[in-house]
Write an enzyme that holds these catalytic residues in place. Structure first.
Site, PDB file in Angstrom:
ATOM      1  N   GLU A 161     -41.515  19.327  46.104  1.00  0.00           N
ATOM      2  CA  GLU A 161     -42.307  18.084  46.183  1.00  0.00           C
ATOM      3  C   GLU A 161     -43.266  18.129  47.389  1.00  0.00           C
ATOM      4  O   GLU A 161     -44.431  17.736  47.281  1.00  0.00           O
ATOM      5  CB  GLU A 161     -41.308  16.938  46.304  1.00  0.00           C
ATOM      6  N   LYS A 167     -31.248  19.161  44.737  1.00  0.00           N
ATOM      7  CA  LYS A 167     -32.187  18.081  45.100  1.00  0.00           C
ATOM      8  C   LYS A 167     -32.987  18.453  46.354  1.00  0.00           C
ATOM      9  O   LYS A 167     -34.168  18.131  46.474  1.00  0.00           O
ATOM     10  CB  LYS A 167     -31.425  16.768  45.309  1.00  0.00           C
ATOM     11  N   ARG A 218     -47.062  17.880  58.029  1.00  0.00           N
ATOM     12  CA  ARG A 218     -46.503  16.524  58.218  1.00  0.00           C
ATOM     13  C   ARG A 218     -46.282  16.258  59.701  1.00  0.00           C
ATOM     14  O   ARG A 218     -46.643  15.208  60.219  1.00  0.00           O
ATOM     15  CB  ARG A 218     -45.187  16.383  57.463  1.00  0.00           C
TER      16      ARG A 218
HETATM   17  O1  LIG Z   1     -36.097  12.089  47.313  1.00  0.00           O
HETATM   18  C1  LIG Z   1     -37.162  11.547  47.305  1.00  0.00           C
HETATM   19  C2  LIG Z   1     -38.136  11.771  46.227  1.00  0.00           C
HETATM   20  O2  LIG Z   1     -37.730  12.814  45.403  1.00  0.00           O
HETATM   21  C3  LIG Z   1     -37.472  10.662  48.441  1.00  0.00           C
HETATM   22  O3  LIG Z   1     -38.528   9.823  48.235  1.00  0.00           O
HETATM   23  C4  LIG Z   1     -37.529  11.485  49.678  1.00  0.00           C
HETATM   24  O4  LIG Z   1     -36.713  10.910  50.639  1.00  0.00           O
HETATM   25  C5  LIG Z   1     -38.870  11.666  50.266  1.00  0.00           C
HETATM   26  O5  LIG Z   1     -38.741  12.593  51.314  1.00  0.00           O
HETATM   27  P1  LIG Z   1     -39.715  12.611  52.538  1.00  0.00           P
HETATM   28  O6  LIG Z   1     -39.557  11.256  53.211  1.00  0.00           O
HETATM   29  O7  LIG Z   1     -39.268  13.711  53.426  1.00  0.00           O
HETATM   30  O8  LIG Z   1     -41.104  12.783  52.002  1.00  0.00           O
END
Ligand SMILES: O=C(CO)[C@H](O)[C@H](O)COP(=O)(O)O
Length: 298
Positions: free
Chosen positions: A178, A171, A269
């Site tokens: 992501e 994950k 970020r």
């Molecule tokens: O696990 C997630 C999506 O897959 C969560 O939304 C995650 O916490 C988002 O991470 P960040 O706040 O660092 O963008």
């Protein structure tokens, strides 16, 4: 199966509803009375404290923890270690760091309690319908809860990943990806925004979602966001981070694996949190010193 669910926030409540809709019997507990009330209003059985929750579960008990990663998860796991008995199973569906999960698994094992670390993807929508789960732990224990995942996951939307830690490791990397994907989508729209043509962002996202190489759920979410606010005028470009991107980068650095896209996405970020930077001031001052180039003043 009857399952205790600790944490009835954004993800936990949706997960409880998903379980209930698919033949499972969740009993929820949350420290926040408003979350308990909302769950009860939605027809989820609730308990007012941990002891009451455990009393309602048949033995061996199965408890899914869905609280913020870090101190909150560790505190719940420690409480469970003190109250559960040999043969019970704890699942952590939060975004825990995989090394914390290895530690949690070892602590629970001292009490004979099984532990599965469950990387959970799909956001709030996935928790509610067709979730996505990456599950680490003892394969025999996983088998006992596989029907639960079969019930609440998307078709082919869950995977047994290996020993404790492997679910959250997977994950973590998912979330690193992501970061990179979202940054790339954001940058692409920024180039459009500053370009010579007057594109309709929602229409662009829509056409890209229909047959293009970059069609994706993230692009669908972009379409939704632009539909609601054509140029995102109502929000600031401040990008907070919960930690998973940094963990992915730290891990890659330890392994000497080059991950420049994820690194830059993470740094952008951080950069977005400041209106100005000392780096910028220093570079501007140096250009001014050596070349007399213009500086801007507050
Ligand atoms: O696990 C997630 C999506 O897959 C969560 O939304 C995650 O916490 C988002 O991470 P960040 O706040 O660092 O963008």
């Amino acid at each position: 199966m009857k399952i205790g669910l600790i944490g009835l926030g954004k993800m936990g409540l949706n997960l409880a509803l998903n379980m209930r809709d698919h033949g499972q019997v969740p009993v929820g507990f949350d420290l926040a009375p408003t979350n308990l009330k909302t769950a009860a209003t939605n027809g989820i059985a609730t308990a007012n404290d941990l002891a009451a929750l455990l009393d309602q579960l048949p033995t061996p008990r199965t408890i899914w923890v869905m609280v913020p990663a870090g101190a909150a998860t560790t505190s719940v796991i420690n409480d469970l270690a003190a109250h559960l008995t040999s043969g019970d199973t704890v699942l952590d569906g939060g975004n825990s760091f995989y090394k914390d999960s290895v530690h949690h698994g070892a602590e629970l094992a001292k009490h004979g309690v099984h532990f599965l670390d469950v990387g959970t993807s799909g956001g709030q929508a996935g928790a509610r319908h067709n979730g996505n789960f990456m599950v680490g732990g003892d394969p025999a224990v996983f088998k006992t809860v596989a029907p639960l995942f079969q019930a609440i996951a998307a078709p082919d939307g869950y995977l047994y990943t290996g020993p404790v830690g492997s679910g959250h490791y997977l994950k973590m990397v998912h979330n690193g990806i992501e970061y990179g994907m979202m940054a790339s989508i954001g940058e692409g729209f920024d180039v459009l925004q500053h370009g010579p043509y007057d594109y309709d962002n929602a229409a662009v996202a829509k056409v890209w979602n229909n047959g293009s190489v970059i069609r994706s759920w993230l692009m669908e979410l972009a379409e939704d966001a632009f539909d609601g606010d054509a140029n995102l005028d109502t929000i600031k470009g401040v990008m907070h981070a919960s930690g998973e991107g940094r963990w992915t980068l730290d891990t890659a650095l330890d392994q000497q694996v080059a991950t420049p896209v994820i690194a830059m996405a993470l740094m952008m970020r951080y950069r977005s949190l400041s209106d100005d930077t000392f780096t910028g001031k220093v570079v501007a001052a140096l250009r001014n010193e050596f070349g007399g180039h213009a500086v801007e003043h507050e």
